[in-house]
Design an enzyme around this catalytic site. Structure first.
Site, PDB file in Angstrom:
ATOM      1  N   HIS A  90       0.800  -1.226   0.000  1.00  0.00           N
ATOM      2  CA  HIS A  90       0.000   0.000   0.000  1.00  0.00           C
ATOM      3  C   HIS A  90       0.832   1.275   0.000  1.00  0.00           C
ATOM      4  O   HIS A  90       0.314   2.347  -0.308  1.00  0.00           O
ATOM      5  CB  HIS A  90      -0.921   0.032   1.219  1.00  0.00           C
ATOM      6  CG  HIS A  90      -2.135  -0.832   1.083  1.00  0.00           C
ATOM      7  ND1 HIS A  90      -2.073  -2.190   0.941  1.00  0.00           N
ATOM      8  CD2 HIS A  90      -3.452  -0.521   1.056  1.00  0.00           C
ATOM      9  CE1 HIS A  90      -3.301  -2.676   0.838  1.00  0.00           C
ATOM     10  NE2 HIS A  90      -4.154  -1.684   0.908  1.00  0.00           N
ATOM     11  N   ASP A 154      -7.432  -6.500   5.888  1.00  0.00           N
ATOM     12  CA  ASP A 154      -7.767  -5.746   4.693  1.00  0.00           C
ATOM     13  C   ASP A 154      -9.112  -6.274   4.223  1.00  0.00           C
ATOM     14  O   ASP A 154      -9.337  -7.486   4.226  1.00  0.00           O
ATOM     15  CB  ASP A 154      -6.711  -5.964   3.604  1.00  0.00           C
ATOM     16  CG  ASP A 154      -6.910  -5.007   2.451  1.00  0.00           C
ATOM     17  OD1 ASP A 154      -6.140  -4.048   2.335  1.00  0.00           O
ATOM     18  OD2 ASP A 154      -7.861  -5.221   1.658  1.00  0.00           O
ATOM     19  N   SER A 637     -13.160   0.005   4.080  1.00  0.00           N
ATOM     20  CA  SER A 637     -11.928  -0.631   4.523  1.00  0.00           C
ATOM     21  C   SER A 637     -11.993  -1.265   5.905  1.00  0.00           C
ATOM     22  O   SER A 637     -12.850  -0.943   6.729  1.00  0.00           O
ATOM     23  CB  SER A 637     -10.849   0.441   4.510  1.00  0.00           C
ATOM     24  OG  SER A 637      -9.824   0.138   5.390  1.00  0.00           O
TER      25      SER A 637
HETATM   26  C1  MIC Z   1      -8.671  -0.341   0.676  1.00  0.00           C
HETATM   27  O1  MIC Z   1      -8.830  -0.928  -0.389  1.00  0.00           O
HETATM   28  O2  MIC Z   1      -9.413   0.571   1.054  1.00  0.00           O
HETATM   29  C2  MIC Z   1      -7.536  -0.771   1.562  1.00  0.00           C
HETATM   30  C3  MIC Z   1      -6.573   0.305   1.611  1.00  0.00           C
HETATM   31  O3  MIC Z   1      -6.909  -1.902   1.030  1.00  0.00           O
HETATM   32  C4  MIC Z   1      -8.123  -1.080   2.934  1.00  0.00           C
HETATM   33  C5  MIC Z   1      -7.140  -1.321   3.981  1.00  0.00           C
HETATM   34  C6  MIC Z   1      -6.539  -0.087   4.534  1.00  0.00           C
HETATM   35  O4  MIC Z   1      -7.223   0.876   4.787  1.00  0.00           O
HETATM   36  O5  MIC Z   1      -5.327  -0.123   4.770  1.00  0.00           O
HETATM   37  C7  MIC Z   1      -9.138  -2.191   2.999  1.00  0.00           C
HETATM   38  O6  MIC Z   1      -9.822  -2.423   2.037  1.00  0.00           O
HETATM   39  O7  MIC Z   1      -9.324  -2.802   4.053  1.00  0.00           O
HETATM   40 FE1  SF4 Z   2      -4.717  -2.495  -2.599  1.00  0.00          FE
HETATM   41 FE2  SF4 Z   2      -7.096  -2.335  -1.358  1.00  0.00          FE
HETATM   42 FE3  SF4 Z   2      -6.744  -1.447  -3.866  1.00  0.00          FE
HETATM   43 FE4  SF4 Z   2      -6.687  -3.990  -3.412  1.00  0.00          FE
HETATM   44  S1  SF4 Z   2      -8.439  -2.651  -3.101  1.00  0.00           S
HETATM   45  S2  SF4 Z   2      -5.263  -2.873  -4.718  1.00  0.00           S
HETATM   46  S3  SF4 Z   2      -5.698  -4.101  -1.431  1.00  0.00           S
HETATM   47  S4  SF4 Z   2      -5.813  -0.649  -2.026  1.00  0.00           S
END
Ligand code: MIC
Ligand code: SF4
Length: 749
Positions: A90, A154, A637
């Site tokens: 990330h 996640d 998230s």
């Molecule tokens: C997202 O897609 O919003 C994330 C970033 O992967 C998040 C995790 C996060 O906030 O670090 C998720 O989907 O849980």
């Molecule tokens: Fe990364 Fe979340 Fe986007 Fe998937 S949805 S690519 S885990 S930020």
């Protein structure tokens, strides 16, 4: 581990059949074979019973692992109790291209990557280095297995359902419990069955199945449910296509989604070097899918059944601003005109954890190839974020990257990049209204490039590629033609490509670092003056009194996702430092009373100011506060920061019409009060200058609503009832000031 799970599987399935007295869905089989207590001896009530589970694995990504592991450090364990991994994905910003971007990220995040690498080394956690790929793609390639159960910090952990798992997104505190060798609690879910008939053809892809489902169920339709796909249509999909469908199940609020074990999964396991797992799965094949009676009469066994005929499916575009606004491509001309959406597509982006399988890339490349062959000139910018180094290496070897490069594409690092706002998009700061199309999963406001006026539409990678070539949101590749450089009208042939590489997957260095056998000597350092990392101080416990004299920090209007509560993008840098990241608390939420973002009334001064500042002022003055919100509060998230930040800043309760599952649990875990209006219309009773008094918090107990007295500015008072879903254990978390405090005190082992 897999052998052990499979060796007890048949016997545990049998025990579950006995106690439930009926044929079983796959979901029930997986849940009942993973009970903390062993063989089933009672039947659980869906949507009611809280159940302790024993997941097989844990996965964490860099932006959430920091908080999960800062908490784990406090649990006093030597090693993790179940196989666990950390994935650095990330924190890598997409700017110019993979090599440069990766080296910039290593420099910028050095401190955090070192922390994650050393803490992983210490506690026996597998570490996937920056550049290795996106957590969910790496998990699917290496760790997911049919019939298994895992949790991950996640929300898109659910992607592993593509390989027949029950894989669930959680906050770091939940991950910590499992890594510390404790049970993991979940309310036994309701079950939605989705029967797929027919077969995908032409321009349709697996993504369109879930885009359609999102349109039917909406962003909260899956809350509290596991979605199980079945039918001949399900079996005709590739394993990675199933992964895409499960991935975006997060966007309908589903706890997770899954598919029964079939040939496509066997092919994927063999192709990714796991023939042994395929052989083991084959040996108990009948247990790794739902019982035949269930699929023959789904209405009797699922709480809700949806049927989708893949033969009739159309490519979809979902958006803008919400992933459930589904428009079939044939209706886009009308819809765009009606809603005044700019139809010029500025950028097309493919990849992400949702859609970067070999098949996705191969099919998109078949369109990119036509650019040269048909003398076309792509009208929009185009980029690819491969999901893993294994995929990137393999598609490079097979010539697809060259094909995309000929089309003028940018290949970003194997990471989240633009999907999570880590995208230095040129000109985004001008905040112009514009349209982009991507194959990711979420499209909340400001998410990709920080520009609130960017309209992002979610589509399959194939349609995204076609629309980038056409530069037009209303271009329907099934019926429309394009004018090429010679002025001729040409049509794009439908996409085609191999499901799996005929020459196999490959990579020079997949990017894995195994932990030390004995990590006891490994030191984990957190500098006291770091702006990126901060050791956690315990939250204070409840004083046993009713909360009185509380102020409304903000009454959030409309959609309030975790992106609104704790923004990502540039803020990701503070994910390991609670006090610093708290400075973004609720800055994206819209204040009901003035329609503005990040502007709320400070009742101590009467002046309007930024949300975090006002809350810090209340905290300093010892004034308790609550946050009021609308439906599906905390959607999106798994980031527990969205719960920890308000907690850290002194907010005592979150009162909303309804919660998204992970966020509600995160609030409970962190010792916060997560409450819902007994009567949705009471939301309207909350006024800006109200003083709120809890009347009966002192007798907080399961299944009993609480009551709040609202004292309005004119002196009038009214009492409203609020509901909660705390069980006895969770009330103990609240009393202790958070679940971690109980572990710290050795009250939970
Ligand atoms: C997202 O897609 O919003 C994330 C970033 O992967 C998040 C995790 C996060 O906030 O670090 C998720 O989907 O849980
Ligand atoms: Fe990364 Fe979340 Fe986007 Fe998937 S949805 S690519 S885990 S930020």
């Amino acid at each position: 581990m897999i052998k052990a799970v499979y060796s007890r599987f048949p016997q545990r399935v049998e025990a579950a059949r006995k106690v439930t007295g009926k044929p079983l869905t796959l979901t029930e089989k997986i849940l009942y074979t993973h009970l903390w207590s062993g063989d089933a001896n009672t039947a659980f009530e869906r949507g009611k019973s809280y159940v302790d589970f024993a997941p097989d694995r844990v996965a964490m990504q860099d932006a959430t692992a920091q908080m999960a592991l800062l908490q784990f450090m406090q649990a006093g364990r030597k090693k993790v109790a179940v196989p666990s991994t950390v994935h650095c994905d990330h924190l890598i910003q997409a700017r110019v291209g993979s090599t440069q971007d990766l080296s910039d990220a290593l420099n910028k995040n050095n401190e955090v990557f070192n922390f994650l690498s050393s803490i992983s080394n210490k506690y026996g956690i597998g570490f996937w280095k920056p550049g290795a790929g996106i957590i969910h793609q790496v998990v699917l390639e290496n760790y997911a297995f049919p019939g298994g159960m895992m949790i991950g910090t996640d929300s898109h952990t659910v992607n592993a359902g593509g390989l027949g798992m029950v894989a669930i997104g959680v906050g770091g505190a939940d991950a910590m419990d499992v890594m510390a060798g404790m049970a993991w609690e979940l309310k036994f879910p309701k079950l939605i069955g989705i029967k797929l008939t027919g077969k995908l053809n032409g321009w349709c892809s697996a993504k369109d199945v879930i885009l359609k489902v999102a349109g039917i169920l909406t962003v909260k339709g899956g809350t509290g449910c596991i979605v199980e796909y079945f039918g001949e249509g399900a079996q005709s999909l590739s394993c990675t296509g199933k992964g895409t469908i499960c991935n975006m199940g997060a966007e309908i609020g589903a706890t997770t989604s899954t598919f029964g074990y079939d040939d496509s999964m066997e092919r994927y396991l063999r192709s990714t070097g796991r023939s042994e797992v395929a052989d083991l799965a084959n040996a108990i094949r009948e247990h790794l899918t739902g019982d035949a009676e269930v699929y023959a009469n789904p209405e009797q066994y699922f709480d809700q059944v949806i049927e989708i005929n893949l033969n009739e499916l159309e490519p979809h575009l979902n958006g803008p601003f919400t992933p459930d606004l589904a428009t079939p491509i044939s209706k886009m001309k009308e819809e765009a005109a009606k809603n005044n959406w700019p139809t010029k597509v500025e950028v097309g982006l493919i990849g992400s954890c949702t859609n970067s399988s070999y098949e996705d890339i191969a099919r998109s490349a078949s369109l990119a190839k036509q650019v040269i062959a048909k003398n076309l000139k792509p009208k929009a910018e185009f980029s690819i974020t491969p999901g893993s180094e294994v995929v990137r290496y393999t598609i490079q070897r097979d010539g697809f990257i060259d094909t995309f490069n000929e089309m003028g594409a940018t290949v970003y690092a194997n990471a989240c990049g633009p999907c999570i706002g880590m995208w230095a998009r040129v000109g985004a700061d001008k905040k112009e209204k514009n349209t982009i199309v991507h194959s990711f999963n979420r499209n909340f406001q400001s998410r990709n490039d920080g520009n609130p006026n960017t309209l992002a539409f979610v589509a399959s990678p194939e349609l995204t590629t076609a629309l980038a070539i056409a530069g037009d949101l209303t271009f329907n590749p099934i019926t429309d033609t394009l004018v090429n450089e010679k002025g001729e009208h040409v049509k794009l042939d439908p996409p085609s490509g191999d499901e799996l590489p005929t020459k196999g997957f490959d990579a020079e260095d997949p990017g894995y670092q195994a932990p030390a056998e004995d990590g006891s000597g490994v030191e984990v350092n957190v500098a006291t003056d770091s702006e990126r990392l901060q050791l956690l101080a315990p939250f204070s416990d409840w004083d046993g009194q009713n909360i009185t004299g509380a102020r409304v920090l903000i009454k959030a209007k409309g959609k309030c996702t975790t992106d609104h509560i704790s923004m990502a993008g540039q803020w990701l840098r503070f994910r390991g430092h609670l006090d610093n990241i708290a400075n973004n608390t609720l800055i994206g939420a819209t204040n009901f009373f003035n329609g503005a973002q990040n502007s709320v009334k400070n009742q101590l001064t009467g002046a309007y100011d930024e949300v975090p500042k006002v809350q810090r002022a209340y905290k300093a003055a010892g004034v308790p506060t609550l946050v009021v919100g609308d439906q599906n509060y905390g959607e999106g998230s798994s980031r527990e920061h969205a719960a920890m930040q308000p907690r850290h800043l002194g907010v005592r309760a979150i009162l909303v019409k309804s919660f998204a599952r992970i966020h509600e649990t995160n609030l409970k875990k962190q010792g916060m009060l997560a409450l819902t209006f007994s009567n949705d219309a009471d939301y309207d009773k909350i006024q800006e200058n109200d003083v709120v008094n809890f009347i009966d918090l002192v007798s907080f107990s399961p299944d009993k609503p609480l009551h709040l007295e609202l004292v309005h500015e004119d002196g009038s008072k009214e009492t409203i009832a609020v509901n909660h879903t705390y069980n006895a254990q969770q009330i103990e978390w609240f009393k202790a000031g958070g679940a971690l405090n109980l572990i710290r005190k050795g009250l939970v082992h």
